[in-house]
Design a protein around this motif. Structure first.
Motif, PDB file in Angstrom:
ATOM      1  N   ASP A  63      -8.160  46.103 116.662  1.00 32.80           N
ATOM      2  CA  ASP A  63      -8.501  45.035 116.840  1.00 32.80           C
ATOM      3  C   ASP A  63     -10.228  44.909 117.087  1.00 32.80           C
ATOM      4  OD1 ASP A  63      -6.308  43.996 115.707  1.00 32.80           O
ATOM      5  OD2 ASP A  63      -5.999  43.072 117.376  1.00 32.80           O
ATOM      6  N   TYR A  64     -10.381  45.993 118.069  1.00 26.95           N
ATOM      7  CA  TYR A  64     -12.135  45.918 118.762  1.00 26.95           C
ATOM      8  C   TYR A  64     -12.981  46.391 117.992  1.00 26.95           C
ATOM      9  CZ  TYR A  64      -9.025  45.455 122.217  1.00 26.95           C
ATOM     10  OH  TYR A  64      -8.040  44.442 122.960  1.00 26.95           O
ATOM     11  N   GLN A  65     -12.957  46.305 116.743  1.00 24.60           N
ATOM     12  CA  GLN A  65     -13.843  46.692 115.482  1.00 24.60           C
ATOM     13  C   GLN A  65     -14.225  45.898 114.970  1.00 24.60           C
ATOM     14  OE1 GLN A  65     -13.182  50.047 112.494  1.00 24.60           O
ATOM     15  NE2 GLN A  65     -10.369  49.240 112.815  1.00 24.60           N
ATOM     16  N   TYR A  66     -13.966  44.859 115.220  1.00 24.60           N
ATOM     17  CA  TYR A  66     -14.499  43.212 115.291  1.00 24.60           C
ATOM     18  C   TYR A  66     -15.109  42.720 116.777  1.00 24.60           C
ATOM     19  CZ  TYR A  66     -15.228  38.020 114.584  1.00 24.60           C
ATOM     20  OH  TYR A  66     -15.707  36.664 114.491  1.00 24.60           O
ATOM     21  N   GLU A  67     -16.171  43.055 117.905  1.00 29.62           N
ATOM     22  CA  GLU A  67     -16.239  43.293 118.757  1.00 29.62           C
ATOM     23  C   GLU A  67     -16.376  41.829 119.915  1.00 29.62           C
ATOM     24  OE1 GLU A  67     -20.352  42.441 121.526  1.00 29.62           O
ATOM     25  OE2 GLU A  67     -19.647  41.330 119.280  1.00 29.62           O
ATOM     26  N   PRO A  68     -15.787  40.740 119.345  1.00 22.63           N
ATOM     27  CA  PRO A  68     -15.922  39.640 119.512  1.00 22.63           C
ATOM     28  C   PRO A  68     -14.471  39.314 119.873  1.00 22.63           C
ATOM     29  CG  PRO A  68     -16.956  38.805 117.527  1.00 22.63           C
ATOM     30  CD  PRO A  68     -16.743  40.358 117.594  1.00 22.63           C
ATOM     31  N   PHE A  69     -13.485  40.172 119.341  1.00 20.49           N
ATOM     32  CA  PHE A  69     -11.923  40.826 120.319  1.00 20.49           C
ATOM     33  C   PHE A  69     -12.359  41.323 121.838  1.00 20.49           C
ATOM     34  CE2 PHE A  69      -9.343  40.460 116.146  1.00 20.49           C
ATOM     35  CZ  PHE A  69      -9.967  38.645 116.422  1.00 20.49           C
ATOM     36  N   ALA A  70     -12.993  42.453 121.532  1.00 14.48           N
ATOM     37  CA  ALA A  70     -13.496  42.718 122.839  1.00 14.48           C
ATOM     38  C   ALA A  70     -13.947  42.428 123.846  1.00 14.48           C
ATOM     39  CB  ALA A  70     -14.340  44.343 122.979  1.00 14.48           C
ATOM     40  N   VAL A  71     -14.098  41.328 123.937  1.00 13.72           N
ATOM     41  CA  VAL A  71     -15.233  40.644 125.024  1.00 13.72           C
ATOM     42  C   VAL A  71     -13.936  39.745 125.428  1.00 13.72           C
ATOM     43  CG1 VAL A  71     -16.837  38.951 125.531  1.00 13.72           C
ATOM     44  CG2 VAL A  71     -17.839  41.052 123.943  1.00 13.72           C
ATOM     45  N   THR A  72     -12.915  38.864 124.209  1.00 15.67           N
ATOM     46  CA  THR A  72     -12.220  37.961 124.519  1.00 15.67           C
ATOM     47  C   THR A  72     -10.962  38.470 125.249  1.00 15.67           C
ATOM     48  OG1 THR A  72     -13.017  36.723 122.639  1.00 15.67           O
ATOM     49  CG2 THR A  72     -10.589  36.712 123.313  1.00 15.67           C
ATOM     50  N   ASP A  73     -11.020  39.822 125.011  1.00 15.55           N
ATOM     51  CA  ASP A  73     -10.082  40.772 125.490  1.00 15.55           C
ATOM     52  C   ASP A  73     -10.667  41.400 127.068  1.00 15.55           C
ATOM     53  OD1 ASP A  73      -8.214  39.740 124.131  1.00 15.55           O
ATOM     54  OD2 ASP A  73      -7.896  42.136 122.661  1.00 15.55           O
ATOM     55  N   GLY A  74     -11.743  41.195 127.618  1.00 11.95           N
ATOM     56  CA  GLY A  74     -12.070  41.699 128.484  1.00 11.95           C
ATOM     57  C   GLY A  74     -12.605  43.078 128.851  1.00 11.95           C
ATOM     58  N   TYR A  75     -13.333  43.182 127.935  1.00 11.51           N
ATOM     59  CA  TYR A  75     -14.025  43.907 128.185  1.00 11.51           C
ATOM     60  C   TYR A  75     -15.482  43.872 128.223  1.00 11.51           C
ATOM     61  CZ  TYR A  75     -11.137  47.028 126.732  1.00 11.51           C
ATOM     62  OH  TYR A  75     -10.085  48.192 126.234  1.00 11.51           O
ATOM     63  N   ALA A  76     -16.377  43.846 129.263  1.00 17.65           N
ATOM     64  CA  ALA A  76     -17.649  43.319 129.499  1.00 17.65           C
ATOM     65  C   ALA A  76     -19.068  44.249 128.489  1.00 17.65           C
ATOM     66  CB  ALA A  76     -18.071  43.570 130.689  1.00 17.65           C
ATOM     67  N   ARG A  77     -19.597  43.711 128.417  1.00 21.59           N
ATOM     68  CA  ARG A  77     -20.781  44.206 128.008  1.00 21.59           C
ATOM     69  C   ARG A  77     -22.069  44.621 128.609  1.00 21.59           C
ATOM     70  NH1 ARG A  77     -22.599  41.122 122.520  1.00 21.59           N
ATOM     71  NH2 ARG A  77     -24.952  41.808 122.896  1.00 21.59           N
ATOM     72  N   ALA A  78     -22.220  45.761 128.232  1.00 26.68           N
ATOM     73  CA  ALA A  78     -23.443  46.551 128.836  1.00 26.68           C
ATOM     74  C   ALA A  78     -25.011  46.000 127.910  1.00 26.68           C
ATOM     75  CB  ALA A  78     -23.277  48.024 129.675  1.00 26.68           C
ATOM     76  N   ALA A  79     -25.791  46.013 128.910  1.00 25.60           N
ATOM     77  CA  ALA A  79     -27.212  45.925 128.180  1.00 25.60           C
ATOM     78  C   ALA A  79     -27.649  46.447 127.386  1.00 25.60           C
ATOM     79  CB  ALA A  79     -27.664  44.452 128.950  1.00 25.60           C
ATOM     80  N   THR A  80     -27.949  47.752 127.905  1.00 21.09           N
ATOM     81  CA  THR A  80     -28.459  48.584 127.745  1.00 21.09           C
ATOM     82  C   THR A  80     -27.801  49.872 126.431  1.00 21.09           C
ATOM     83  OG1 THR A  80     -28.117  50.476 129.296  1.00 21.09           O
ATOM     84  CG2 THR A  80     -30.198  48.520 129.581  1.00 21.09           C
ATOM     85  N   CYS A  81     -28.701  50.590 125.912  1.00 18.80           N
ATOM     86  CA  CYS A  81     -27.011  51.757 125.090  1.00 18.80           C
ATOM     87  C   CYS A  81     -27.647  52.919 126.051  1.00 18.80           C
ATOM     88  CB  CYS A  81     -28.405  52.097 123.661  1.00 18.80           C
ATOM     89  SG  CYS A  81     -27.536  52.595 123.006  1.00 18.80           S
ATOM     90  N   ASP A  82     -26.940  53.361 125.993  1.00 19.62           N
ATOM     91  CA  ASP A  82     -26.416  55.265 126.571  1.00 19.62           C
ATOM     92  C   ASP A  82     -27.239  56.201 125.616  1.00 19.62           C
ATOM     93  OD1 ASP A  82     -26.489  56.822 128.449  1.00 19.62           O
ATOM     94  OD2 ASP A  82     -24.197  56.614 128.498  1.00 19.62           O
ATOM     95  N   ARG A  83     -28.115  56.443 126.013  1.00 18.23           N
ATOM     96  CA  ARG A  83     -28.682  57.536 125.375  1.00 18.23           C
ATOM     97  C   ARG A  83     -28.854  59.342 126.359  1.00 18.23           C
ATOM     98  NH1 ARG A  83     -29.271  59.393 120.069  1.00 18.23           N
ATOM     99  NH2 ARG A  83     -31.447  60.869 120.000  1.00 18.23           N
ATOM    100  N   SER A  84     -28.950  60.345 125.584  1.00 18.47           N
ATOM    101  CA  SER A  84     -29.729  61.139 126.460  1.00 18.47           C
ATOM    102  C   SER A  84     -30.053  62.280 125.165  1.00 18.47           C
ATOM    103  CB  SER A  84     -28.383  62.357 126.940  1.00 18.47           C
ATOM    104  OG  SER A  84     -28.277  63.487 125.971  1.00 18.47           O
ATOM    105  N   GLY A  85     -30.590  63.775 125.194  1.00 18.07           N
ATOM    106  CA  GLY A  85     -31.181  64.015 124.481  1.00 18.07           C
ATOM    107  C   GLY A  85     -30.316  65.259 123.442  1.00 18.07           C
ATOM    108  N   GLN A  86     -29.497  64.997 124.032  1.00 18.54           N
ATOM    109  CA  GLN A  86     -28.279  65.729 123.059  1.00 18.54           C
ATOM    110  C   GLN A  86     -27.528  64.743 122.280  1.00 18.54           C
ATOM    111  OE1 GLN A  86     -24.990  67.104 126.134  1.00 18.54           O
ATOM    112  NE2 GLN A  86     -26.113  68.322 126.928  1.00 18.54           N
ATOM    113  N   GLY A  87     -27.568  63.203 122.097  1.00 18.75           N
ATOM    114  CA  GLY A  87     -27.362  62.452 121.706  1.00 18.75           C
ATOM    115  C   GLY A  87     -27.302  60.352 122.367  1.00 18.75           C
ATOM    116  N   GLY A  88     -25.872  60.316 121.469  1.00 17.86           N
ATOM    117  CA  GLY A  88     -25.853  58.643 122.333  1.00 17.86           C
ATOM    118  C   GLY A  88     -24.918  58.476 122.348  1.00 17.86           C
ATOM    119  N   ALA A  89     -24.618  57.364 122.697  1.00 19.78           N
ATOM    120  CA  ALA A  89     -23.182  56.905 123.523  1.00 19.78           C
ATOM    121  C   ALA A  89     -22.825  55.348 122.952  1.00 19.78           C
ATOM    122  CB  ALA A  89     -22.385  57.622 125.731  1.00 19.78           C
ATOM    123  N   GLY A  90     -24.193  54.679 122.922  1.00 22.87           N
ATOM    124  CA  GLY A  90     -24.412  53.735 122.636  1.00 22.87           C
ATOM    125  C   GLY A  90     -23.617  52.689 123.744  1.00 22.87           C
ATOM    126  N   TYR A  91     -23.189  51.247 123.115  1.00 24.90           N
ATOM    127  CA  TYR A  91     -23.227  50.379 124.422  1.00 24.90           C
ATOM    128  C   TYR A  91     -21.628  50.125 125.285  1.00 24.90           C
ATOM    129  CZ  TYR A  91     -27.549  48.476 121.933  1.00 24.90           C
ATOM    130  OH  TYR A  91     -28.368  47.905 121.556  1.00 24.90           O
TER     131      TYR A  91
END
Length: 171
Positions: free
Chosen positions: A50-78
């Motif tokens: 269900d979390y493929q629809y991002e608002p469901f994640a927020v509704t279910d208690g997942y808090a968004r980080a404001a920054t996108c996580d990245r390293s020299g090996q690739g990304g992890a995203g938000y």
């Protein structure tokens, strides 16, 4: 979204492990440590479909980080972190969700993350036969943690459980 849409998401979650197991003949996949790991991840697909629809994640208690996580090996995203899930080793209860920005500017679910507080010089936990990485920092979590990422919603050429995905980009 309706209950019917959520049910469709659950049905998709059950089908995805089998679809991802099929690799084109010309591809050189990174082998998983255990071929049955896709079966072990079925509860994770079901719990996070269900979390493929991002608002469901927020509704279910997942808090968004404001920054996108990245390293020299690739990304992890938000990172989206659910405090109640910190410390969980249950495949159906990852504490973190990993999103990237898609071509339409929306957040697209790429992976999941189990997050366990480091709390001293303990040994990193294991799940699915994989040792957690760390201690490290995770956006949205104040103290050092051990993490295990699984790229179940977006292919990762570095491997299913690799800490970074070279195909995840930050805007």
């Amino acid at each position: 979204m309706s209950l019917r849409s959520r049910a469709a998401g659950a049905a998709l979650a059950l089908a995805v492990p089998f679809a991802l197991a099929a690799v084109p003949a010309d591809a050189t996949p990174v082998p998983d440590p255990d071929p049955l790991v896709w079966t072990d991840l079925t509860p994770t697909y079901t719990a996070t479909a269900d979390y493929q629809y991002e608002p469901f994640a927020v509704t279910d208690g997942y808090a968004r980080a404001a920054t996108c996580d990245r390293s020299g090996q690739g990304g992890a995203g938000y990172h989206y972190v659910k405090d109640a899930g910190l410390g969980s080793l249950d495949p159906a209860e990852p504490a973190g969700l990993l999103y990237e920005t898609d071509a339409d500017g929306r957040r697209a679910l790429a992976g999941v993350e189990w997050i366990v507080r480091a709390g001293g010089a303990g040994t990193p936990p294991t799940l699915f036969g994989q040792s957690f990485q760390g201690p490290t920092a995770v956006p949205g979590v104040k103290e050092p943690v051990y993490t295990l990422r699984a790229w179940i919603w977006k292919d990762n050429p570095s491997g299913l459980f690799a800490p970074w995905n070279p195909t995840v980009t930050c805007p």
